[in-house]
Scaffold this motif. Structure first.
Motif, PDB file in Angstrom:
ATOM      1  N   GLY A   1      77.867 -33.944  33.680  1.00 35.77           N
ATOM      2  CA  GLY A   1      78.353 -33.744  32.322  1.00 35.77           C
ATOM      3  C   GLY A   1      79.699 -34.392  32.074  1.00 35.77           C
ATOM      4  O   GLY A   1      80.490 -33.912  31.274  1.00 35.77           O
ATOM      5  N   GLY A   2      79.996 -35.478  32.791  1.00 36.85           N
ATOM      6  CA  GLY A   2      81.268 -36.172  32.645  1.00 36.85           C
ATOM      7  C   GLY A   2      82.427 -35.545  33.384  1.00 36.85           C
ATOM      8  O   GLY A   2      83.555 -36.018  33.290  1.00 36.85           O
ATOM      9  N   LYS A   3      82.168 -34.487  34.152  1.00 40.96           N
ATOM     10  CA  LYS A   3      83.235 -33.821  34.917  1.00 40.96           C
ATOM     11  C   LYS A   3      83.055 -34.073  36.413  1.00 40.96           C
ATOM     12  O   LYS A   3      81.971 -33.907  36.953  1.00 40.96           O
ATOM     13  CB  LYS A   3      83.246 -32.323  34.633  1.00 40.96           C
ATOM     14  N   LEU A   4      84.145 -34.410  37.048  1.00 40.78           N
ATOM     15  CA  LEU A   4      84.163 -34.683  38.481  1.00 40.78           C
ATOM     16  C   LEU A   4      83.848 -33.431  39.290  1.00 40.78           C
ATOM     17  O   LEU A   4      84.383 -32.361  39.012  1.00 40.78           O
ATOM     18  CB  LEU A   4      85.554 -35.191  38.873  1.00 40.78           C
ATOM     19  N   PHE A   5      82.967 -33.571  40.293  1.00 44.62           N
ATOM     20  CA  PHE A   5      82.770 -32.466  41.233  1.00 44.62           C
ATOM     21  C   PHE A   5      82.914 -32.941  42.677  1.00 44.62           C
ATOM     22  O   PHE A   5      83.091 -32.132  43.576  1.00 44.62           O
ATOM     23  CB  PHE A   5      81.422 -31.749  41.014  1.00 44.62           C
ATOM     24  N   ALA A   6      82.868 -34.250  42.904  1.00 43.19           N
ATOM     25  CA  ALA A   6      83.068 -34.787  44.254  1.00 43.19           C
ATOM     26  C   ALA A   6      83.503 -36.240  44.136  1.00 43.19           C
ATOM     27  O   ALA A   6      83.177 -36.922  43.161  1.00 43.19           O
ATOM     28  CB  ALA A   6      81.790 -34.681  45.076  1.00 43.19           C
ATOM     29  N   ALA A   7      84.232 -36.701  45.140  1.00 39.86           N
ATOM     30  CA  ALA A   7      84.669 -38.099  45.161  1.00 39.86           C
ATOM     31  C   ALA A   7      84.793 -38.563  46.599  1.00 39.86           C
ATOM     32  O   ALA A   7      85.100 -37.776  47.494  1.00 39.86           O
ATOM     33  CB  ALA A   7      86.011 -38.260  44.454  1.00 39.86           C
ATOM     34  N   ILE A   8      84.531 -39.841  46.786  1.00 41.04           N
ATOM     35  CA  ILE A   8      84.814 -40.487  48.068  1.00 41.04           C
ATOM     36  C   ILE A   8      85.987 -41.417  47.790  1.00 41.04           C
ATOM     37  O   ILE A   8      85.884 -42.354  47.003  1.00 41.04           O
ATOM     38  CB  ILE A   8      83.601 -41.265  48.603  1.00 41.04           C
TER      39      ILE A   8
END
Length: 126
Positions: free
Chosen positions: A32-39
């Motif tokens: 939904g356009g919201k960050l939940f994980a990143a590398i």
């Protein structure tokens, strides 16, 4: 990075999109356009952190248990945690933490928005 399964795993979740934020050199996984994980990538595009959201008490507990889990790199250090991609965090634990991060962010949307996000994925499967 020892967690070679992570991209396929995250993209297999309903409503997940992925992009590369060039200014940060982060591969971002969003719902939904919201960050939940990143590398988070270094200058040579090698992963140096996997960042995800957790309930504050759980994040604090895990940081005490694992040297390879630290407060979120360039994130709110109460809610976000970063994991060494070559560290000692077991695969099953990382999968569980990614699931929790996904659920936390999804749960932040209204029920209507959650249903829209999940319905978009179902239409894409047809």
């Amino acid at each position: 990075m020892k967690y070679l399964w992570i991209d396929e795993y995250l993209l297999g979740k309903p409503g997940v999109t992925k992009d590369l934020k060039k200014e940060w050199n982060w591969i971002r996984y969003m719902i939904g356009g919201k960050l939940f994980a990143a590398i988070c990538l270094d200058r040579n595009d090698k992963p140096y952190y996997i960042t995800l959201k957790l309930e504050p008490l759980e994040g604090d507990f895990l940081r005490q248990q694992y040297a390879d889990i630290i407060p979120g790199y360039y994130c709110n250090k109460v809610h976000w945690n970063s994991i060494n991609p070559d560290g000692s965090v077991p695969d099953d634990l990382l999968r569980d933490l990614l699931d929790k991060s996904y659920q936390l962010v999804l749960g932040g949307f209204s029920r209507k928005k959650q249903q829209e996000i999940l319905a978009e994925n179902k239409r894409g499967d047809e």
